[in-house]
Design an enzyme around this catalytic site. Sequence first.
Site: not given
Length: 718
Positions: A56, A441
């Site tokens: 992505d 993350d």
Amino acid sequence: MKHLFLPIALWYLLSTYSFAQSAPYTWKPVPIVGGGFVTGIITHPKQKDLIYIRTDVGGAYRWDANTKRWLPITDWIDANHWSDTGIESIAVDPNDPNRVYMAVGTYVTNWAPITGAILRSDDQGKTWQRTDLPFKNGGNEPGRSMGERLIVDPSDGNVLFFGSRAAGLWKSIDRAATWKHVESFPAIATAPSASSGGQWSRPLGIVFVQYDPKNAKTIYAAVGTKETSLYRSTDAGATWSAIPNQPTGLRPNHIATSSDGTIYISYGDDSGPNTMTDGAVYKLNPATDEWANITPEKPTTQRKFGYGSVCVDAANPQTVMAGTLCRYNGGDDIYRSTDAGKTWKSLKEKSIRDSSAAPWLRWGNPEAPFGHWIGDVEIDPHDPNHALYTIGWGVWSTSDLTNVDSDKPTHWTFTQGIEECVVNNVVSPPSGAHVLSVMWDIDGFRHENVDVSPPEGFFKLQAGNDSDIDFAEKNPDIVARAFGGNNSHGAFSTDNGKTWTAFTSAAQGNGGGNIAVSSDGATFVSTPENAQPQASHDHGKTWKPCEGIPEKLRVVSDRVDSKNFYAFDESAGILYVSTDAGEHFSKRASDLPKAAGFLHAVPDHAGTIFLTSDQGLFYSKDAGATFTKLPNVDGAKCIGFGKTAASQSFPAIYIIGRIASTYGFYRSEDLGVTWTRINDDQHQFGGVTCITGDPRIYGRVYIGSSNRGILYGEPTSK
């Protein structure tokens, strides 16, 4: 500029500055392994082991069967084209293994002005040509694991179709060099995704285009809507009509066509990967247009999820696999059928997973999880035992897939080579770990060995999104990091990042932001996001607002004098200095460029600071009283320092910027008198966020990126 009173000798020295040379460097990842969403797997139907994956934000990779690793094929993308590292779709020419195509572009939002493009290669991704598109692509948008949106005509390699998110269907007849809108395509989804909160409300558009395996004049294309979504052309795309009797109420996302002509489609009520509460798998007999619901496990109100992927074994049209998506209750799974969907078996129930290459993936548990966000599942068309599936952190692969058919365990390996973490900062202390990092993350890592993923995994305590890290130059065992998503807004370590203790109280603000540690480790200065800088003299037990300084300014510490801290106000071009350990700041230089700047103090040189700017590189040897602009540096984004070269007295300087109008990564051994470019056009790594040298190994440099994790470079051995 005001206050730049330089001795005659220094002016003479500046007049001798030379332009940059270049030196060969070898670049490698500092392995974390994975760390981001791999959104698609593309296998070549005729050449064994030719497999591509797309991510992505982290570019694309090609499988290397010899090394059993993924090789990056988009490291040449430069900072000006950072959006190209979001890969919307990949297509291969089924009759020419050398030809590969990519639709690139990360966001369709208004704040991302960069339009999409189609890239084409004749050498399996070693070199590329580019065609800009008049619209944006969304490699990191909702529905990014749908597809494939890009396809090559199996009967004519000059012809390609591409389904866009908001501009309809497009066709090329010259191998993607030029594109024309297909006016006859009857629909384009402009309705937004239904993701909660509207944060990811974006158009999905055409989510896949697929040729019929038995007739190249027949093409299928689906629109990401819950209404009529699947269309067919029987005249090579000249005209289109909706497939009769098709299911509605769910959005299609993946298509698989078997060798006998049967079509399989996975559906979800939302685009994924964040939200999906309902879904199904259907098969279509195109000869009769009869549909059958073959959903392996139907979602319920107690267990909500959808189906994000489906594939067929090229050697056996009866063998189908489908993966769940967003099954947060119980975790995602992949189901396998050998009777065209009449009965199914779970792969998760008897799977054994080897994540030794990425110890962090276990999240502190004995065994790595099956994975979340299963975006794509593929069976190798040349080996029915070989299969791969993608998750939010990377790719799992097995070589004994058919074991499941006899109720035996399948064995999965987390494949190496993919590095996709979004890195916010990297530091290299003079002792202890060579690299300490923070990222989105998965917090950050402590690398003692820069060639393996740390066996201890990511930092604990875990917060999720870490924004900054710093250490005490004179006592590198003391380290502090800033993060959001936790009441403490940060943590500190007294053992060089091995263990962490949360701040007892949080600096006032929303968390995240920046952190600075004094050279002796006694003072932390935190600037939470959009907040006032605040100082703590007790390792985060209490915080006091810094006086005399505007809010939102990033503060850095002097690397020698423990009382000195610096901050730059880019909106006013003013440098602020504290000489009392962050208690009070006052204006020092007031005529610096009014432009985004990155401030960094120099190790072993008290009062010496550098300021990067798109107007050049500036430095001060008197704690910010005067600044000198270095010639030949047109602009610099960030700066770091490394081990001093032999016969030199000043640390090696590393910058990311422009010298003689050429963008690159540069090193200077002599305080900017001469510069050496240490990267080349094939190693630019898209969006880069930080740079620093290693204080213990001359020539070694670390780069943090927003798409490729951490990279390190060293002079190439001759």
